[in-house]
Design an enzyme around this catalytic site. Structure first.
Site, PDB file in Angstrom:
ATOM      1  CB  CYS A 276      -0.909  -0.028   1.230  1.00 59.90           C
ATOM      2  SG  CYS A 276      -1.809   1.516   1.498  1.00 59.90           S
TER       3      CYS A 276
ATOM      4  CE1 TYR B 293      -5.019   2.949  -5.592  1.00 60.29           C
ATOM      5  CE2 TYR B 293      -3.782   4.950  -5.168  1.00 60.29           C
ATOM      6  CZ  TYR B 293      -3.909   3.586  -5.058  1.00 60.29           C
ATOM      7  OH  TYR B 293      -2.946   2.845  -4.435  1.00 60.29           O
TER       8      TYR B 293
ATOM      9  CB  THR C 126      -7.575   2.121   5.675  1.00 64.40           C
ATOM     10  OG1 THR C 126      -7.637   2.967   6.825  1.00 64.40           O
ATOM     11  CG2 THR C 126      -8.870   2.255   4.881  1.00 64.40           C
ATOM     12  CB  VAL C 127      -2.688  -0.526   6.163  1.00 66.68           C
ATOM     13  CG1 VAL C 127      -3.080  -1.750   6.946  1.00 66.68           C
ATOM     14  CG2 VAL C 127      -2.732  -0.824   4.659  1.00 66.68           C
TER      15      VAL C 127
ATOM     16  CD1 TRP D 210      -6.248  -3.493   4.959  1.00 63.94           C
ATOM     17  CD2 TRP D 210      -4.607  -4.538   3.843  1.00 63.94           C
ATOM     18  NE1 TRP D 210      -5.975  -2.761   3.831  1.00 63.94           N
ATOM     19  CE2 TRP D 210      -4.967  -3.378   3.132  1.00 63.94           C
ATOM     20  CE3 TRP D 210      -3.591  -5.357   3.340  1.00 63.94           C
ATOM     21  CZ2 TRP D 210      -4.361  -3.010   1.940  1.00 63.94           C
ATOM     22  CZ3 TRP D 210      -2.979  -4.989   2.150  1.00 63.94           C
ATOM     23  CH2 TRP D 210      -3.358  -3.829   1.458  1.00 63.94           C
TER      24      TRP D 210
END
Length: 347
Positions: free
Chosen positions: A52, A183, A119-120, A85
């Site tokens: 990521c 993105y 999220t990370v 995740w």
């Protein structure tokens, strides 16, 4: 709204442009603990995924500042399912410190009905097992400022006070048009939104080319937060964004100023040695199954040219100024050489 890290399983909404959900858990870890979470060595765990780009920022900053022994790091695998995740790289698929198999467990421990993407990067409070923050833009700035007491000797000042307005201005432009711009190309649901994002992306890359043609770093004479934020997109450009996200006017290797700049940073300790190209490619081509339904991971591009000389020393400045490079990565945080640059490590 959709987030690149989202766990919905779908990334493209037909007929719509991509809009990133930027609502994060905004709690901060500060020197004075004003949000209830004071900076304390060993109390927190930074959870990342090397694939990521947003998490990669935190990995780089933690390493440049020498916070490895103060802030531990848990690493998720390159792919995730619709839930979260996961810690599938660890024995038994469980993080050895947090004792959880999924990052969502830390989110739900604090916010049981957490409604958005897991999220990370995220920082977790080890004693409670609760996520503290996943606000990645603020997270790295706080590592530079609020954690300053624990920086290594010779650590760079990545967010110098005198340059903060310019760093913030440049970083915002880079975020809108480049970091998020790729993105907006890749997850566009209409031809019109794709072409608009494509044009904005390459207009900004041209602007960056002009800026970096005469100066070694984005702001000032040393590396700053602005360079970290641009680097994590550039280093992924040819491997995934050019093909997978249709950002194909030019490869990075064909944009010579940016290619030299990216190699300069890549060869700087703390940057390239955090990059896992194998995991990056696996993540994008496997997880984004609506963009790549076959989930086939391409063999290319050739990565052996990342260690080649860049010649940007001639522009002046130096990565660490009066400081020093970070020590080599901790043994358990070394990226396998064949995941980093095929054929060996940078000189």
């Amino acid at each position: 709204m959709t987030d690149e890290n989202s766990i919905t399983g779908a990334y493209v909404e037909a007929g719509k442009e991509f809009t990133r959900d930027t609502r994060y858990v905004s709690t901060r870890i500060t020197a004075d603990g004003r949000d209830g979470y004071p900076v304390e060595p060993g109390r927190y765990r930074l959870v990342v995924a090397r694939a990521c780009p947003w998490a990669n920022r935190a990995i780089i900053v933690r390493r440049l500042l020498g916070l490895e022994d103060v802030l531990s790091m848990g690493v998720c695998g390159p792919t995730h399912d619709q839930r979260s995740w996961t810690f599938d790289l660890d024995p038994g698929g469980v993080d050895p410190v947090l004792k959880i198999p999924r990052l969502q467990d830390a989110y739900f421990a604090r916010i049981p009905d957490y409604p958005r993407g897991i999220t990370v990067p995220a920082i977790v409070d080890i004693p409670t097992g609760q996520v503290v923050t996943n606000n990645y833009p603020q997270l790295t700035l706080d590592l530079s400022t609020e954690w300053k007491q624990y920086h290594r000797e010779g650590a760079p000042d990545l967010y110098p006070e005198a340059l903060r307005p310019e760093i913030d201005e440049v970083a915002e432009l880079v975020f809108k048009d480049v970091n998020n711009g790729v993105y907006r190309c890749g997850f566009a649901g209409t031809q019109e939104s794709y072409e608009a994002a494509y044009d904005r992306l390459f207009a900004r890359l041209d602007w960056l080319t002009h800026r970096l043609a005469t100066q070694r770093f984005l702001v000032g004479d040393t590396i700053t937060e602005a360079d970290v934020r641009l680097f994590t997109t550039l280093v992924r450009f040819d491997a995934v964004y050019h093909g997978h996200f249709k950002c194909n006017r030019s490869k990075l290797t064909e944009m010579h100023v940016l290619w030299d700049y990216a190699r300069d940073l890549f060869q700087t300790p703390g940057f390239g040695d955090t990059i896992d190209f194998a995991q990056i490619k696996e993540h994008y081509y496997v997880v984004h199954s609506d963009v790549n339904p076959t989930q086939i991971i391409p063999k290319g591009p050739d990565l052996a040219n990342w260690p080649e000389p860049h010649g940007r020393e001639a522009l002046g400045g130096s990565p660490f100024g009066d400081g020093t490079p970070p020590h080599p990565p901790k043994p358990d945080e070394v990226v396998p050489a064949d995941h980093w640059v095929f054929g060996g490590s940078p000189a």
